[in-house]
Design a protein around this motif. Sequence first.
Motif, PDB file in Angstrom:
ATOM      1  N   LEU A 163       0.849  -1.189   0.000  1.00  0.00           N
ATOM      2  CA  LEU A 163       0.000   0.000   0.000  1.00  0.00           C
ATOM      3  C   LEU A 163       0.881   1.234   0.000  1.00  0.00           C
ATOM      4  O   LEU A 163       1.667   1.443   0.926  1.00  0.00           O
ATOM      5  CB  LEU A 163      -0.904   0.038   1.229  1.00  0.00           C
ATOM      6  N   ARG A 164       0.767   2.022  -1.048  1.00  0.00           N
ATOM      7  CA  ARG A 164       1.514   3.278  -1.126  1.00  0.00           C
ATOM      8  C   ARG A 164       0.592   4.370  -1.650  1.00  0.00           C
ATOM      9  O   ARG A 164      -0.003   4.231  -2.717  1.00  0.00           O
ATOM     10  CB  ARG A 164       2.725   3.141  -2.047  1.00  0.00           C
ATOM     11  N   ILE A 165       0.504   5.432  -0.912  1.00  0.00           N
ATOM     12  CA  ILE A 165      -0.327   6.574  -1.277  1.00  0.00           C
ATOM     13  C   ILE A 165       0.555   7.813  -1.302  1.00  0.00           C
ATOM     14  O   ILE A 165       1.295   8.071  -0.342  1.00  0.00           O
ATOM     15  CB  ILE A 165      -1.459   6.797  -0.260  1.00  0.00           C
ATOM     16  N   PRO A 166       0.530   8.576  -2.368  1.00  0.00           N
ATOM     17  CA  PRO A 166       1.380   9.771  -2.386  1.00  0.00           C
ATOM     18  C   PRO A 166       0.933  10.813  -1.374  1.00  0.00           C
ATOM     19  O   PRO A 166      -0.260  11.008  -1.135  1.00  0.00           O
ATOM     20  CB  PRO A 166       1.229  10.289  -3.822  1.00  0.00           C
ATOM     21  N   LYS A 167       1.898  11.446  -0.787  1.00  0.00           N
ATOM     22  CA  LYS A 167       1.667  12.615   0.057  1.00  0.00           C
ATOM     23  C   LYS A 167       1.657  13.809  -0.889  1.00  0.00           C
ATOM     24  O   LYS A 167       2.605  14.008  -1.660  1.00  0.00           O
ATOM     25  CB  LYS A 167       2.801  12.701   1.076  1.00  0.00           C
ATOM     26  N   PHE A 168       0.596  14.584  -0.888  1.00  0.00           N
ATOM     27  CA  PHE A 168       0.507  15.597  -1.935  1.00  0.00           C
ATOM     28  C   PHE A 168      -0.259  16.833  -1.488  1.00  0.00           C
ATOM     29  O   PHE A 168      -1.002  16.811  -0.504  1.00  0.00           O
ATOM     30  CB  PHE A 168      -0.169  15.022  -3.185  1.00  0.00           C
ATOM     31  N   LYS A 169      -0.042  17.876  -2.253  1.00  0.00           N
ATOM     32  CA  LYS A 169      -0.842  19.086  -2.150  1.00  0.00           C
ATOM     33  C   LYS A 169      -1.221  19.500  -3.558  1.00  0.00           C
ATOM     34  O   LYS A 169      -0.360  19.700  -4.411  1.00  0.00           O
ATOM     35  CB  LYS A 169      -0.077  20.221  -1.460  1.00  0.00           C
ATOM     36  N   VAL A 170      -2.504  19.585  -3.808  1.00  0.00           N
ATOM     37  CA  VAL A 170      -3.020  19.952  -5.118  1.00  0.00           C
ATOM     38  C   VAL A 170      -3.761  21.267  -4.995  1.00  0.00           C
ATOM     39  O   VAL A 170      -4.573  21.458  -4.083  1.00  0.00           O
ATOM     40  CB  VAL A 170      -3.973  18.874  -5.677  1.00  0.00           C
ATOM     41  N   SER A 171      -3.480  22.174  -5.903  1.00  0.00           N
ATOM     42  CA  SER A 171      -4.143  23.468  -5.901  1.00  0.00           C
ATOM     43  C   SER A 171      -4.577  23.817  -7.319  1.00  0.00           C
ATOM     44  O   SER A 171      -3.791  23.690  -8.261  1.00  0.00           O
ATOM     45  CB  SER A 171      -3.197  24.544  -5.360  1.00  0.00           C
ATOM     46  N   SER A 172      -5.809  24.231  -7.475  1.00  0.00           N
ATOM     47  CA  SER A 172      -6.323  24.651  -8.786  1.00  0.00           C
ATOM     48  C   SER A 172      -7.088  25.951  -8.630  1.00  0.00           C
ATOM     49  O   SER A 172      -7.850  26.120  -7.676  1.00  0.00           O
ATOM     50  CB  SER A 172      -7.257  23.591  -9.382  1.00  0.00           C
ATOM     51  N   LYS A 173      -6.877  26.853  -9.560  1.00  0.00           N
ATOM     52  CA  LYS A 173      -7.629  28.103  -9.598  1.00  0.00           C
ATOM     53  C   LYS A 173      -8.052  28.354 -11.029  1.00  0.00           C
ATOM     54  O   LYS A 173      -7.236  28.222 -11.946  1.00  0.00           O
ATOM     55  CB  LYS A 173      -6.784  29.272  -9.079  1.00  0.00           C
ATOM     56  N   MET A 174      -9.295  28.715 -11.228  1.00  0.00           N
ATOM     57  CA  MET A 174      -9.795  28.846 -12.601  1.00  0.00           C
ATOM     58  C   MET A 174     -10.908  29.879 -12.668  1.00  0.00           C
ATOM     59  O   MET A 174     -11.573  30.176 -11.665  1.00  0.00           O
ATOM     60  CB  MET A 174     -10.333  27.500 -13.084  1.00  0.00           C
ATOM     61  N   ASP A 175     -11.078  30.398 -13.864  1.00  0.00           N
ATOM     62  CA  ASP A 175     -12.279  31.158 -14.167  1.00  0.00           C
ATOM     63  C   ASP A 175     -13.297  30.132 -14.637  1.00  0.00           C
ATOM     64  O   ASP A 175     -13.173  29.586 -15.735  1.00  0.00           O
ATOM     65  CB  ASP A 175     -12.005  32.200 -15.253  1.00  0.00           C
ATOM     66  N   ALA A 176     -14.273  29.815 -13.800  1.00  0.00           N
ATOM     67  CA  ALA A 176     -15.232  28.749 -14.097  1.00  0.00           C
ATOM     68  C   ALA A 176     -16.287  29.176 -15.103  1.00  0.00           C
ATOM     69  O   ALA A 176     -17.108  28.358 -15.529  1.00  0.00           O
ATOM     70  CB  ALA A 176     -15.898  28.273 -12.813  1.00  0.00           C
TER      71      ALA A 176
END
Length: 405
Positions: free
Chosen positions: A297-310
């Motif tokens: 079992l391996r799960i990445p340690k991560f930070k995801v950020s998204s910014k958009m004009d929806a």
Amino acid sequence: IHLLPTPTPHRSLEMEDLAGAIRDLAALSTRLLLQLSGDGEKRNLAISPLSIHSVVVLLAAGATGDTLDQIVSFLGLSGGAAHAALASEVATLVFGRDAGVEPHIRCAVGVWVESSLRLRPAYADKVASEFKAAVRAMPFRENVEEARVEINRWFEDKTEGFIKDLMPEGHLDATLTALVIGNLLYMRGTWLDPFDPEYTLDGDFFLADADGSRVRVPFMKSTNDQCISCHPGFKVLQLHYESKVGAGGNHRFSMHIYLPDERDGLQALLREISSSGTAEFVARCVPAARGVEVGNLRIPKFKVSSKMDARDVLQGLGLELPFRFTHDWSEMIELAEPEPPLRVQNVLHECVVEVDEDGTMAAAATEADCDVGFSLYGEEPARVDFVADHPFLFLLRDADFYSSG
């Protein structure tokens, strides 16, 4: 970040309507993901359909005519009243939670109107009473940059600094901006079974490229039994958050990670989810409560950020009329006679998700600003490997929302 409730049968018509709205919201989530991932751009993506849904519902509350009809159609088959009830139920659920309840969840809604104008009393009462919105006058005309900074500070403060400077300099117009509607969600959850940082090691994460590109990322590891379900073409891992029950806290939250068997299988998985009915697919794939033995079992340690004009995304999904000047907003704001037309000028959306050995922190914000038409000056195997070393889908889910009745 999507606190996805589980639609279950209920006896009362009202609860059936809410379950239908939940199914609509789940379907909207997949439509948004497919729209955003279909532009050919390779990137990590985080969105909160729940936050976007809240702002669209607030817009619907002040719309009439063809614009209202199109918004209701966009939201789904359950109808406008069901979606308004869902948004109100979510706000009430969150506002009713005690401070010590875990996970810590915050939801806030704000409406800012140009200080020389007034919201229609019925609209102001509705957004405040049903959606717990804070309504404030804001001097867009006199000092638009000061107003922008103050609204940005509201988003930043309530998301513990995760959402900063949502609206960039120059985003609002001193002569045209009449109204800003905002929603934010914030969550801080601790894993029920945390990962040991001593076992976190760097490894290869494979990108969905034909040339087999990879990047080095830290992977969290565990040898404990896990809630995993295996399906043709993919597996689902459910990671539970610690739950401390109090008023408004009888909800079990978890993260679900959908891992395609193929390294480039994420897009096909999204299409399968969409074609199967998102809410039904999610409910069908929930792992059994009994954990299975895990090999790797391996799960990445991560930070995801998204910014958009929806705005472009929403228009691509058929929501077009709110972005055209029209008099269909007459139930929202009082304007001098002859009333000028209004339109939604921008819809900004930002989402940040951080996952580590302890748990998850996530925040999302959505802002819509309205302009006037002229200047305001007038199912488990015996042992399973789950190695998330290639693109996967994850969502945050509330297992108990609407599960009684």
